[in-house]
Design a protein around this motif. Structure first.
Motif, short mmCIF file in Angstrom:
data_model
loop_
_atom_site.label_atom_id
_atom_site.label_comp_id
_atom_site.label_asym_id
_atom_site.label_seq_id
_atom_site.Cartn_x
_atom_site.Cartn_y
_atom_site.Cartn_z
N VAL A 290 13.15 78.78 4.17
CA VAL A 290 12.73 79.58 5.27
C VAL A 290 13.34 79.25 6.67
O VAL A 290 13.55 79.80 7.70
CB VAL A 290 11.14 80.07 5.49
CG1 VAL A 290 11.00 80.52 4.10
CG2 VAL A 290 10.65 78.54 5.79
N SER A 291 13.93 77.85 6.66
CA SER A 291 14.38 77.30 8.26
C SER A 291 15.77 78.00 8.43
O SER A 291 16.38 77.84 9.37
CB SER A 291 14.56 75.83 8.11
OG SER A 291 15.37 75.43 7.27
N HIS A 292 16.42 78.86 7.51
CA HIS A 292 17.61 79.49 7.60
C HIS A 292 17.44 80.77 7.36
O HIS A 292 17.08 81.43 6.52
CB HIS A 292 18.54 78.95 6.54
CG HIS A 292 18.65 77.31 6.43
ND1 HIS A 292 19.77 76.76 7.21
CD2 HIS A 292 18.41 76.32 5.55
CE1 HIS A 292 19.79 75.52 7.00
NE2 HIS A 292 18.86 75.22 5.98
N PHE A 293 17.85 81.63 8.47
CA PHE A 293 17.58 83.11 8.59
C PHE A 293 18.40 83.55 7.49
O PHE A 293 17.84 84.70 6.93
CB PHE A 293 18.04 83.48 10.12
CG PHE A 293 17.88 85.30 10.14
CD1 PHE A 293 16.61 85.60 9.86
CD2 PHE A 293 18.86 85.93 10.18
CE1 PHE A 293 16.55 87.10 10.12
CE2 PHE A 293 18.79 87.07 10.14
CZ PHE A 293 17.61 87.68 10.15
N GLU A 294 19.51 83.33 7.43
CA GLU A 294 20.15 83.87 6.31
C GLU A 294 19.67 83.98 4.98
O GLU A 294 19.77 84.97 4.33
CB GLU A 294 21.68 83.32 6.02
CG GLU A 294 22.70 83.42 7.44
CD GLU A 294 22.31 82.44 8.38
OE1 GLU A 294 21.22 81.68 8.19
OE2 GLU A 294 22.56 82.63 9.55
N GLN A 295 19.06 82.94 4.62
CA GLN A 295 18.29 82.82 3.25
C GLN A 295 17.03 83.60 3.21
O GLN A 295 16.84 84.16 2.20
CB GLN A 295 17.95 81.30 2.89
CG GLN A 295 19.08 80.60 2.65
CD GLN A 295 18.91 79.15 2.43
OE1 GLN A 295 18.01 78.79 1.51
NE2 GLN A 295 19.75 77.99 2.62
N VAL A 296 16.40 83.84 4.35
CA VAL A 296 15.18 84.82 4.54
C VAL A 296 15.85 86.17 4.48
O VAL A 296 15.14 86.70 3.54
CB VAL A 296 14.30 84.38 5.90
CG1 VAL A 296 13.33 85.19 5.99
CG2 VAL A 296 14.14 83.01 5.84
N GLN A 297 16.82 86.58 5.24
CA GLN A 297 17.28 87.80 5.05
C GLN A 297 17.71 88.23 3.63
O GLN A 297 17.65 89.49 3.19
CB GLN A 297 18.80 87.87 5.77
CG GLN A 297 19.14 89.20 5.99
CD GLN A 297 18.40 90.37 6.67
OE1 GLN A 297 17.84 90.22 7.77
NE2 GLN A 297 17.95 91.45 6.05
N ALA A 298 18.22 87.11 3.16
CA ALA A 298 18.56 87.40 1.57
C ALA A 298 17.27 87.96 0.67
O ALA A 298 17.56 88.73 -0.52
CB ALA A 298 19.29 86.18 0.96
N ILE A 299 16.15 87.37 0.98
CA ILE A 299 14.84 87.71 0.19
C ILE A 299 14.49 89.21 0.45
O ILE A 299 14.45 90.13 -0.66
CB ILE A 299 13.96 87.02 0.72
CG1 ILE A 299 13.79 85.63 0.68
CG2 ILE A 299 12.34 87.40 0.16
CD1 ILE A 299 12.71 84.63 1.39
N ALA A 300 14.82 89.68 1.60
CA ALA A 300 14.66 91.03 2.00
C ALA A 300 15.77 91.79 1.46
O ALA A 300 15.60 93.09 0.71
CB ALA A 300 14.83 91.44 3.67
N ASP A 301 16.93 91.49 1.37
CA ASP A 301 18.18 92.43 0.68
C ASP A 301 17.97 92.31 -0.65
O ASP A 301 18.14 93.53 -1.40
CB ASP A 301 19.42 91.72 1.09
CG ASP A 301 19.74 91.60 2.44
OD1 ASP A 301 19.03 92.44 3.16
OD2 ASP A 301 20.59 90.66 2.64
N LYS A 302 17.47 91.32 -1.57
CA LYS A 302 17.32 91.42 -2.76
C LYS A 302 16.12 92.33 -3.14
O LYS A 302 16.11 93.10 -4.06
CB LYS A 302 16.83 89.94 -3.29
CG LYS A 302 16.85 90.10 -4.92
CD LYS A 302 16.94 88.63 -5.68
CE LYS A 302 16.83 88.77 -7.07
NZ LYS A 302 16.89 87.35 -7.78
#
Length: 341
Positions: A66-78
């Motif tokens: 979660v310290s990387h926004f792109e990885q958090v965004q990927a949670i929403a995208d999936k």
């Protein structure tokens, strides 16, 4: 503002491999929600998914830091790619270092902030556009009573939780101003019996512990599921948390004095542990991918949580108490009347 019943929801739980997040994911799945779970630990997520599927639930996993926004965004995208929408975002991930402030490095302090504060911010950033598109929903952020009252040995973690409270207050008012029916909840647990104290980096020379008593993670999961259906601003979990909240409001200096006496010895066990021992500051610790920690012997029940989840009963009790006091005062009045002629 009306939220969907849990069995009609798509729910994301971030920080789901252990502790509060894991228990919450299991509870949502048991009640019929479609669940997306995320954490850094692939093995923890895999075992969680298997447990949910074995009980007949529906769940999808995505590994993320979660310290990387792109990885958090990927949670929403999936979530959107899999289910087409989201209804509730639960953010429970956290990391800490148990240490005196002047023994922490800038890198360690920043890492705690990146995970425990910025991770929560990134979660809201990723979720909000989809909740707005859905037209309603809930953001549920697992904070801590350390967002109300900081503790020694936990300066970075307390700073993160105080920052989270400020962020959520601002966000809540902005959404209300724009008339978005999105509930923003801060869950504030007292000391909870999770692997948090097993996984945290320690510079105390020993394994850390919370200031007892402890409460079980299921109590926090109960609060999260309740607020997923009932818009709630703040939910304190644990009787001691509510006592601390009142004490801090009445006299912060008194709480300072109490922590000077108890805050240092009661956060240390007698079990030796070096700062090089496995910890979750930068990497997951798979052996602690479970719901509860090692402090079952210090767990107590909490009475006030039930009333907060049943406001009708709570209000009835308050009303009955007021009426009772008034009746006693009326009955006692003749005893205190002036009987002089």
């Amino acid at each position: 503002m009306q939220l969907k019943p849990i069995d009609q929801q798509v729910v994301i739980i971030v920080g789901a491999s252990s502790g509060i997040g894991r228990e919450t994911a299991l509870r949502f799945a048991q009640q019929g929600a479609k669940v997306v779970v995320s954490a850094r630990s692939e093995s923890g997520l895999q075992s969680l998914i298997e447990e949910i599927h074995q009980s007949g639930g529906e769940a999808t996993a995505i590994t993320a830091d979660v310290s990387h926004f792109e990885q958090v965004q990927a949670i929403a995208d999936k979530t959107i790619a899999t289910y087409g929408r989201m209804d509730t975002w639960v953010h429970a991930s956290a990391a800490t270092v148990f240490s005196l402030f002047d023994q922490m490095t800038p890198k360690e302090f920043k890492r705690v902030i990146d995970v425990s504060l910025m991770g929560q911010v990134y979660g809201a950033m990723a979720a909000l556009p989809h909740l707005k598109q859905e037209g309603r929903g809930a953001l549920i952020h697992v904070s801590s009573m350390e967002g109300r009252r900081a503790l020694p040995f936990q300066s970075a973690y307390s700073a993160a939780k105080h920052g989270m409270e400020g962020f959520l207050e601002s966000l809540r008012v902005e959404l209300a101003h724009e008339k978005w029916p999105i509930s923003v909840t801060s869950i504030k647990p007292a000391v909870i019996n999770t692997p948090f104290y097993d996984k945290g980096r320690t510079k105390l020379g020993v394994k850390p512990t919370g200031i007892p008593p402890y409460y079980q993670p299921g109590l926090v999961a109960d609060a999260i599921l309740y607020t997923a259906e009932h818009p709630t601003r703040d939910f304190i979990v644990g009787d001691v948390g509510r006592i601390l909240d009142v004490a801090q409001r009445l006299s912060p200096g008194l709480v300072d004095s109490l922590l000077l006496l108890a805050g240092f010895p009661l956060q240390k066990t007698e079990q030796l542990k070096s700062e090089d021992a496995p910890n979750n500051l930068y990497e997951p610790v798979p052996e602690h991918d479970k719901v509860t920690g090692e402090f079952d012997h210090l767990v107590v029940p909490s009475l006030t949580d039930w009333f907060d989840r049943h406001p009708v009963a709570k209000n009835s009790l308050i009303a009955g108490s007021v009426i009772g006091v008034a009746a006693l005062a009326w009955l006692a009045t003749p005893l205190f009347q002036d009987t002089r002629v």
